[in-house]
Design a protein around this motif. Structure first.
Motif, mmCIF file in Angstrom:
data_model
loop_
_atom_site.group_PDB
_atom_site.id
_atom_site.type_symbol
_atom_site.label_atom_id
_atom_site.label_comp_id
_atom_site.label_asym_id
_atom_site.label_seq_id
_atom_site.Cartn_x
_atom_site.Cartn_y
_atom_site.Cartn_z
ATOM 1 N N VAL A 160 0.878 -1.000 -0.314
ATOM 2 C CA VAL A 160 0.368 0.031 -0.089
ATOM 3 C C VAL A 160 1.214 1.105 0.212
ATOM 4 C CG1 VAL A 160 -2.030 -0.727 1.131
ATOM 5 C CG2 VAL A 160 -0.116 0.116 2.504
ATOM 6 N N LEU A 161 2.038 1.825 -0.158
ATOM 7 C CA LEU A 161 3.567 2.542 -0.154
ATOM 8 C C LEU A 161 3.342 2.957 -1.569
ATOM 9 C CD1 LEU A 161 5.118 1.782 3.136
ATOM 10 C CD2 LEU A 161 3.073 3.398 3.039
ATOM 11 N N ASP A 162 3.620 4.131 -1.502
ATOM 12 C CA ASP A 162 4.111 4.764 -3.118
ATOM 13 C C ASP A 162 5.414 4.863 -2.794
ATOM 14 O OD1 ASP A 162 4.463 6.122 -5.015
ATOM 15 O OD2 ASP A 162 2.429 6.474 -5.723
ATOM 16 N N GLY A 163 5.968 4.098 -3.569
ATOM 17 C CA GLY A 163 7.854 4.624 -3.784
ATOM 18 C C GLY A 163 8.191 6.060 -3.778
ATOM 19 N N LYS A 164 7.407 6.486 -4.961
ATOM 20 C CA LYS A 164 6.996 7.795 -5.055
ATOM 21 C C LYS A 164 7.351 8.571 -4.166
ATOM 22 C CE LYS A 164 7.667 7.105 -9.807
ATOM 23 N NZ LYS A 164 6.769 7.118 -11.227
ATOM 24 N N GLN A 165 6.243 7.984 -3.142
ATOM 25 C CA GLN A 165 5.812 9.839 -2.164
ATOM 26 C C GLN A 165 6.428 9.452 -0.758
ATOM 27 O OE1 GLN A 165 1.184 9.042 -3.163
ATOM 28 N NE2 GLN A 165 1.334 11.279 -3.171
ATOM 29 N N VAL A 166 6.843 10.549 0.006
ATOM 30 C CA VAL A 166 6.521 10.207 1.587
ATOM 31 C C VAL A 166 4.954 10.979 2.547
ATOM 32 C CG1 VAL A 166 8.217 10.712 4.019
ATOM 33 C CG2 VAL A 166 9.422 10.571 1.497
ATOM 34 N N LEU A 167 4.872 9.883 2.702
ATOM 35 C CA LEU A 167 3.201 9.691 3.460
ATOM 36 C C LEU A 167 3.474 10.899 4.997
ATOM 37 C CD1 LEU A 167 1.583 7.223 1.549
ATOM 38 C CD2 LEU A 167 2.055 9.549 0.905
ATOM 39 N N ASP A 168 2.860 11.009 5.402
ATOM 40 C CA ASP A 168 2.578 11.789 6.431
ATOM 41 C C ASP A 168 1.725 10.371 7.693
ATOM 42 O OD1 ASP A 168 1.728 13.010 9.213
ATOM 43 O OD2 ASP A 168 0.908 14.444 8.539
ATOM 44 N N PRO A 169 2.849 9.991 8.886
ATOM 45 C CA PRO A 169 1.894 8.901 9.582
ATOM 46 C C PRO A 169 1.205 9.258 9.945
ATOM 47 C CG PRO A 169 4.090 9.481 9.949
ATOM 48 C CD PRO A 169 3.784 10.547 9.122
ATOM 49 N N MET A 170 0.602 10.679 10.784
ATOM 50 C CA MET A 170 -0.228 10.874 11.118
ATOM 51 C C MET A 170 -1.939 10.533 10.728
ATOM 52 S SD MET A 170 1.402 11.886 14.192
ATOM 53 C CE MET A 170 -0.300 11.767 15.229
ATOM 54 N N LYS A 171 -1.639 10.694 9.598
ATOM 55 C CA LYS A 171 -3.236 11.134 8.560
ATOM 56 C C LYS A 171 -2.903 9.149 8.368
ATOM 57 C CE LYS A 171 -2.152 15.240 7.184
ATOM 58 N NZ LYS A 171 -1.834 16.544 5.786
ATOM 59 N N MET A 172 -2.125 8.697 8.202
ATOM 60 C CA MET A 172 -2.356 7.056 7.902
ATOM 61 C C MET A 172 -2.645 5.984 8.549
ATOM 62 S SD MET A 172 1.555 6.573 5.730
ATOM 63 C CE MET A 172 0.623 5.172 5.445
ATOM 64 N N GLY A 173 -3.596 6.756 9.429
ATOM 65 C CA GLY A 173 -4.789 5.885 10.698
ATOM 66 C C GLY A 173 -4.865 4.577 9.523
ATOM 67 N N PRO A 174 -6.245 4.798 9.440
ATOM 68 C CA PRO A 174 -7.144 3.933 8.613
ATOM 69 C C PRO A 174 -6.272 2.534 7.971
ATOM 70 C CG PRO A 174 -8.133 6.250 8.630
ATOM 71 C CD PRO A 174 -6.519 6.076 8.971
ATOM 72 N N ILE A 175 -5.127 2.982 7.505
ATOM 73 C CA ILE A 175 -4.057 2.351 6.302
ATOM 74 C C ILE A 175 -3.242 1.270 6.735
ATOM 75 C CG2 ILE A 175 -2.247 2.373 4.872
ATOM 76 C CD1 ILE A 175 -2.587 5.001 3.591
ATOM 77 N N PHE A 176 -3.217 1.649 8.516
ATOM 78 C CA PHE A 176 -2.617 1.664 9.392
ATOM 79 C C PHE A 176 -3.209 0.459 10.356
ATOM 80 C CE2 PHE A 176 0.690 5.351 10.108
ATOM 81 C CZ PHE A 176 1.654 4.613 9.393
ATOM 82 N N ASP A 177 -4.046 0.496 10.497
ATOM 83 C CA ASP A 177 -5.766 -0.214 11.363
ATOM 84 C C ASP A 177 -5.380 -1.700 10.132
ATOM 85 O OD1 ASP A 177 -5.662 1.530 13.238
ATOM 86 O OD2 ASP A 177 -7.022 2.342 12.594
ATOM 87 N N ALA A 178 -5.684 -1.258 9.057
ATOM 88 C CA ALA A 178 -5.625 -2.526 7.998
ATOM 89 C C ALA A 178 -5.359 -3.151 7.377
ATOM 90 C CB ALA A 178 -6.414 -1.680 6.713
ATOM 91 N N ALA A 179 -3.472 -2.943 7.591
ATOM 92 C CA ALA A 179 -2.490 -4.097 7.477
ATOM 93 C C ALA A 179 -1.963 -4.890 8.437
ATOM 94 C CB ALA A 179 -1.320 -2.282 6.850
ATOM 95 N N GLY A 180 -2.326 -6.432 7.733
ATOM 96 C CA GLY A 180 -2.331 -7.098 9.165
ATOM 97 C C GLY A 180 -2.801 -7.389 9.950
ATOM 98 N N SER A 181 -3.598 -6.737 9.725
ATOM 99 C CA SER A 181 -5.754 -7.234 11.060
ATOM 100 C C SER A 181 -5.499 -8.462 10.429
ATOM 101 C CB SER A 181 -6.456 -6.101 10.060
ATOM 102 O OG SER A 181 -7.248 -6.361 9.667
#
Length: 242
Positions: A160-181
């Motif tokens: 789910v990560l993009d090799g070209k973008q550096v993302l803000d982890p504070m805005k990634m809560g739903p992604i983190f919640d879903a990954a590996g749930s």
């Protein structure tokens, strides 16, 4: 020196390192941390906050022994390749979690910032420049707020990560919640002097302290000599199918 189970690291995204220093070195580090925060292990009346932050910025005494551990260095060589990581002399920031008080609101699933932007700030990307180390300075059982780890979630996170973008982890809560749930849950338990090496994509979280004694544990990045990218031949790359 077989200091780390490389195949477990590849499969689960983390591996325990038992006794990177003798237990008494971990005990000495914990004693220094009690002094630095001005509290006592014998006076629970002072344990009023769920988390107290302190740090080691100089590598003083036992902290330097942790960072200079041959067993630690051998483990980092094994997962990142010899010369694939930058040594560090100090432990850095150290959160101490206390029992018997309402928990802090800092227990969400996440991966740590791993990529520096051009302006010097850090975010999350598919080309991480760090790996994570957890270091124990106290006895940590299942009730003592051990870090929760979703075993194998590094393979979900990379998708789910993009090799070209550096993302803000504070805005990634739903992604983190879903990954590996749906992955198995592991707990970073152990004794003073133990450590865990964790893949930069492995999803993990703090949890409430349900025990009786404060938990002392450091969480620190080790900077890689070059960002992780496809085509690598280390266990760090192999762990995510690269």
């Amino acid at each position: 020196m077989d200091s780390v189970d490389v195949e477990q690291f590849v499969r689960d995204g983390f591996a325990k390192l038992e006794g990177i220093v003798p237990r008494e070195v971990g005990d000495a580090a914990r004693a220094l941390l009690w002094q630095r925060i001005g509290l006592s292990p014998d006076d629970p009346s002072g344990w009023t906050q769920p988390v107290v932050w302190t740090s080691d910025m100089t590598g003083e005494g036992p902290f330097g022994q942790f960072m200079a551990s041959p067993k630690l260095h051998a483990a980092l060589d094994a997962v990142a390749g010899p010369g694939g990581w930058h040594p560090r002399g100090a432990v850095g920031n150290i959160p101490i979690r206390f029992p018997r008080v309402a928990p802090a609101d800092d227990r969400g699933w996440h991966i740590d910032s791993n990529t520096m932007r051009a302006d010097g700030t850090w975010g999350v990307s598919a080309r991480p420049a760090t790996l994570l180390l957890l270091v124990l300075f106290s006895e940590v059982g299942t009730d003592d707020a051990p870090t929760r780890i979703r075993a194998g979630s590094h393979r979900d996170m990379v998708k789910v990560l993009d090799g070209k973008q550096v993302l803000d982890p504070m805005k990634m809560g739903p992604i983190f919640d879903a990954a590996g749930s749906d992955r198995p849950l592991a707990l970073a338990t152990g004794s003073p002097g133990d450590a865990y090496v964790v893949h930069p994509f492995t999803v993990h979280a703090a949890q409430e302290h349900l025990g009786t004694e404060p938990r002392f544990m450091a969480q620190m990045p080790f900077v890689l000599t070059k960002p992780l990218s496809p085509g690598g031949d280390t266990p760090l790359a192999r762990a995510i199918g690269w």
